[in-house]
Design a protein around this motif. Structure first.
Motif, PDB file in Angstrom:
ATOM      1  N   ALA A  11       0.856  -1.186   0.000  1.00 41.31           N
ATOM      2  CA  ALA A  11       0.000   0.000   0.000  1.00 41.31           C
ATOM      3  C   ALA A  11       0.888   1.229   0.000  1.00 41.31           C
ATOM      4  N   ASN A  12       1.250   1.699  -1.197  1.00 39.60           N
ATOM      5  CA  ASN A  12       2.231   2.776  -1.315  1.00 39.60           C
ATOM      6  C   ASN A  12       1.902   3.788  -2.390  1.00 39.60           C
ATOM      7  N   GLY A  13       0.650   3.832  -2.831  1.00 34.20           N
ATOM      8  CA  GLY A  13       0.257   4.822  -3.827  1.00 34.20           C
ATOM      9  C   GLY A  13       0.863   4.603  -5.202  1.00 34.20           C
ATOM     10  N   GLY A  14       1.373   3.392  -5.454  1.00 35.06           N
ATOM     11  CA  GLY A  14       1.948   3.095  -6.766  1.00 35.06           C
ATOM     12  C   GLY A  14       3.398   3.460  -6.913  1.00 35.06           C
ATOM     13  N   ALA A  15       4.088   3.673  -5.789  1.00 34.20           N
ATOM     14  CA  ALA A  15       5.493   4.073  -5.866  1.00 34.20           C
ATOM     15  C   ALA A  15       6.388   2.951  -6.386  1.00 34.20           C
ATOM     16  N   ILE A  16       5.917   1.699  -6.281  1.00 37.69           N
ATOM     17  CA  ILE A  16       6.652   0.576  -6.890  1.00 37.69           C
ATOM     18  C   ILE A  16       5.675  -0.283  -7.669  1.00 37.69           C
TER      19      ILE A  16
END
Length: 247
Positions: free
Chosen positions: A242-247
């Motif tokens: 759950a990282n906003g799409g950073a990876i």
């Protein structure tokens, strides 16, 4: 698989006095859970969290316990059962994150990280596996750093890799119990644990790595936990990045 009515359910939230844990406790209380707010040492913060929950109409208590101490954790579950009648959901959000390159890391610090983050997960999950009622959920916390692989996070990343392994295996060991086991792996989130010691420039740069252009907020993670603790029964044995799409 049918979970008990939310109004009858009880959650223990470790690290529940601050950050993601505190927001999660509030979110579960909004869904009607009675909440045990676990804390390590800061009674003032824990009492304030409980007071906030009670003002919102929730049933809540605070309980001090070192998550790596099996006697203290067992006592916390005893208190939850005697106060509220049982335990249905355990959210294990407690953890520590000292930073140093591997070459410079004090091994005493490594031992402390592993004790809190790995042994702590094992101890909390062990009690949860023994005591949760059918329809329950165990929700651990890892970190997207297991994929980001940032320098300076060797001890923390290693400990969170272990949390993911514990989660995936425990989900399979609980076959037939109607208990789900998952891990939430946040990216950079605006908590004291993340923000402490970082310059504004660094925080801005890290926030820009997400396509959404911001840091995560504790409420973002609390919503995911609430889903896993409630309607998300078909998600089991998973790590949710759950990282906003950073990876």
């Amino acid at each position: 698989m049918t979970a008990p009515r939310t109004a009858d359910r009880v959650a223990i939230v470790t690290g529940g006095s601050r950050g993601i844990g505190r927001q999660t406790a509030a979110r579960l209380a909004d869904d009607g859970f009675a909440v045990v707010v676990n804390y390590a040492s800061n009674k003032v913060e824990a009492d304030a969290a409980v007071e906030d929950l009670e003002r919102a109409g929730a049933r809540a208590i605070a309980f001090q316990a070192d998550v790596a101490d099996e006697v203290a954790v067992a006592s916390m579950f005893d208190q939850a059962e005697s106060t509220f009648g049982g335990v249905d959901v355990v959210v294990h959000a407690a953890g520590i994150m000292p930073l140093a390159p591997l070459v410079d890391l004090d091994l005493d610090v490594l031992d402390r990280v592993l004790r809190t983050n790995v042994r702590g997960t094992f101890v909390v999950d062990q009690q949860a596996a023994r005591r949760l009622r059918p329809g329950g959920a165990i929700i651990n916390f890892s970190s997207s750093l297991t994929r980001f692989s940032r320098p300076g996070y060797t001890a923390y990343g290693a400990s969170k890799g272990a949390v993911e392994a514990i989660t995936l295996i425990l989900a399979r060991e609980l076959r037939g119990r109607d208990i789900t086991v998952n891990t939430v792996a946040p990216g950079p989130t605006a908590t004291a644990l993340f923000l402490d010691g970082k310059s504004d420039e660094l925080i801005t740069r890290i926030a820009g790595e997400s396509p959404l252009g911001r840091l995560g907020q504790p409420a973002d993670l609390a919503e995911i936990v609430a889903f896993l603790a409630g309607p998300g029964r078909w998600i089991n044995g998973q790590v949710l990045y759950a990282n906003g799409g950073a990876i």
